[in-house]
Motif scaffolding. Structure first.
Motif, mmCIF file in Angstrom:
data_model
loop_
_atom_site.group_PDB
_atom_site.id
_atom_site.type_symbol
_atom_site.label_atom_id
_atom_site.label_comp_id
_atom_site.label_asym_id
_atom_site.label_seq_id
_atom_site.Cartn_x
_atom_site.Cartn_y
_atom_site.Cartn_z
ATOM 1 N N ARG A 164 0.816 -1.214 0.000
ATOM 2 C CA ARG A 164 0.000 0.000 0.000
ATOM 3 C C ARG A 164 0.854 1.271 0.000
ATOM 4 N N TYR A 165 2.007 1.234 0.674
ATOM 5 C CA TYR A 165 2.787 2.452 0.888
ATOM 6 C C TYR A 165 4.046 2.581 0.042
ATOM 7 N N TRP A 166 4.481 1.503 -0.616
ATOM 8 C CA TRP A 166 5.780 1.553 -1.283
ATOM 9 C C TRP A 166 5.883 2.717 -2.260
ATOM 10 N N ASN A 167 4.909 2.845 -3.152
ATOM 11 C CA ASN A 167 4.972 3.900 -4.165
ATOM 12 C C ASN A 167 4.954 5.287 -3.539
ATOM 13 N N ARG A 168 4.178 5.438 -2.469
ATOM 14 C CA ARG A 168 4.115 6.754 -1.841
ATOM 15 C C ARG A 168 5.451 7.113 -1.206
ATOM 16 N N VAL A 169 6.035 6.185 -0.472
ATOM 17 C CA VAL A 169 7.327 6.456 0.165
ATOM 18 C C VAL A 169 8.387 6.760 -0.899
ATOM 19 N N TYR A 170 8.377 5.974 -1.980
ATOM 20 C CA TYR A 170 9.365 6.200 -3.035
ATOM 21 C C TYR A 170 9.173 7.575 -3.684
ATOM 22 N N PHE A 195 3.520 6.430 10.514
ATOM 23 C CA PHE A 195 4.369 5.959 9.427
ATOM 24 C C PHE A 195 4.971 7.132 8.659
ATOM 25 N N ALA A 196 4.220 8.219 8.527
ATOM 26 C CA ALA A 196 4.764 9.420 7.884
ATOM 27 C C ALA A 196 5.946 9.958 8.676
ATOM 28 N N ALA A 197 5.851 9.930 10.008
ATOM 29 C CA ALA A 197 6.956 10.385 10.847
ATOM 30 C C ALA A 197 8.182 9.496 10.659
ATOM 31 N N LEU A 198 7.971 8.210 10.617
ATOM 32 C CA LEU A 198 9.054 7.268 10.387
ATOM 33 C C LEU A 198 9.715 7.536 9.036
ATOM 34 N N ALA A 199 8.896 7.711 7.999
ATOM 35 C CA ALA A 199 9.422 7.971 6.661
ATOM 36 C C ALA A 199 10.160 9.304 6.622
ATOM 37 N N ARG A 200 9.580 10.320 7.251
ATOM 38 C CA ARG A 200 10.216 11.643 7.234
ATOM 39 C C ARG A 200 11.586 11.598 7.887
ATOM 40 N N THR A 249 5.499 12.714 18.287
ATOM 41 C CA THR A 249 5.168 13.538 19.444
ATOM 42 C C THR A 249 3.798 14.192 19.245
ATOM 43 N N PRO A 250 3.213 14.708 20.323
ATOM 44 C CA PRO A 250 1.941 15.434 20.161
ATOM 45 C C PRO A 250 2.066 16.599 19.183
ATOM 46 N N ASP A 251 3.212 17.302 19.215
ATOM 47 C CA ASP A 251 3.409 18.415 18.287
ATOM 48 C C ASP A 251 3.418 17.932 16.843
ATOM 49 N N TYR A 252 4.057 16.792 16.627
ATOM 50 C CA TYR A 252 4.098 16.258 15.266
ATOM 51 C C TYR A 252 2.694 15.864 14.798
ATOM 52 N N VAL A 272 2.849 17.787 3.643
ATOM 53 C CA VAL A 272 1.999 18.163 2.513
ATOM 54 C C VAL A 272 2.308 17.278 1.318
ATOM 55 N N THR A 273 3.593 17.045 1.052
ATOM 56 C CA THR A 273 3.992 16.162 -0.050
ATOM 57 C C THR A 273 3.456 14.753 0.182
ATOM 58 N N TRP A 274 3.566 14.276 1.415
ATOM 59 C CA TRP A 274 3.096 12.936 1.784
ATOM 60 C C TRP A 274 1.600 12.782 1.508
ATOM 61 N N LEU A 275 0.823 13.745 1.949
ATOM 62 C CA LEU A 275 -0.628 13.654 1.805
ATOM 63 C C LEU A 275 -1.067 13.887 0.363
ATOM 64 N N LEU A 276 -0.418 14.808 -0.342
ATOM 65 C CA LEU A 276 -0.764 15.035 -1.741
ATOM 66 C C LEU A 276 -0.404 13.821 -2.593
ATOM 67 N N THR A 277 0.704 13.178 -2.272
ATOM 68 C CA THR A 277 1.086 11.981 -3.016
ATOM 69 C C THR A 277 0.038 10.887 -2.842
ATOM 70 N N ALA A 278 -0.513 10.775 -1.638
ATOM 71 C CA ALA A 278 -1.575 9.788 -1.392
ATOM 72 C C ALA A 278 -2.791 10.086 -2.256
ATOM 73 N N ILE A 279 -3.134 11.364 -2.390
ATOM 74 C CA ILE A 279 -4.281 11.751 -3.212
ATOM 75 C C ILE A 279 -4.011 11.434 -4.676
ATOM 76 N N LEU A 280 -2.814 11.766 -5.151
ATOM 77 C CA LEU A 280 -2.467 11.518 -6.548
ATOM 78 C C LEU A 280 -2.493 10.032 -6.863
#
Length: 201
Positions: free
Chosen positions: A30-36, A77-82, A111-114, A189-197
């Motif tokens: 599910r995530y490979w293409n997005r992370v790449y 997972f976005a935090a891990l990838a970032r 973190t809560p801030d993240y 923003v890139t992470w979430l937009l990539t998911a939409i695309l």
């Protein structure tokens, strides 16, 4: 993300924490293409992006025991990838043989801030969608929220499939421009937009 394979986002952390390899494979698929795609946009190198993706999924498996209390898997997972991609971007060692995991990724990176940043980036995209022209918004919502195909949307709105695609392309361009003008966390923003695309194309 609402699911990976047959599992809801709420189920994924628990299943992974129990070492469920099938869930891990579904998350990978599910995530490979997005992370790449995100890694490539930051690292500007296909080879470095592939190395970063490999490491992200190795880290996911190594960190699975920390998922028991995670509610928002996509944010975690976005935090891990970032962190992994930024470490690569900063020319830190990120080959599989290099050093203990915790030298690269602290155990409390979500973190809560993240999480607030993640929700803020999502809200920014939702604000952009709310400002779309009526027809673009209708096409976007029918596809994104109801999962309709271009042909189904065309039939429902009594327009041509090519017109549906045109509206979708314009909507996505407008969303990109809106978030660019309103800044926000570039990675999220890139992470979430990539998911939409990925969803649409």
């Amino acid at each position: 993300m609402s699911s990976a394979g047959n599992y809801s986002e709420k189920d994924i952390p628990q299943r992974l924490s129990e070492g469920d390899e099938q869930t891990y494979r579904q998350v990978y698929d599910r995530y490979w293409n997005r992370v790449y795609s995100v890694a490539l946009s930051f690292l500007k190198s296909p080879q470095l992006a592939q190395d970063a993706v490999q490491l992200v999924f190795v880290r996911l498996w190594e960190k699975r025991d920390k998922l028991k209390d995670v509610t928002y898997f996509d944010a975690w997972f976005a935090a891990l990838a970032r962190n992994t991609i930024i470490n690569a971007l900063e020319n830190r060692a990120f080959r599989l043989a290099d050093g203990p995991v915790d030298e690269l990724i602290p155990s409390d990176f979500l973190t809560p801030d993240y999480l607030l940043e993640y929700k803020g980036a999502l809200a920014l995209i939702n604000d952009a969608v709310a400002k779309l022209p009526a027809q673009q918004a209708a096409v976007f919502k029918l596809s994104r929220e109801q999962g309709l195909s271009y042909a189904e949307i065309a039939q429902q709105l009594s327009i041509a499939p090519a017109t549906v695609k045109s509206h979708m392309v314009r909507a996505l361009n407008a969303i990109r421009e809106y978030v660019r003008l309103h800044s926000g966390d570039a990675f999220l923003v890139t992470w979430l937009l990539t998911a939409i695309l990925e969803y649409f194309f």
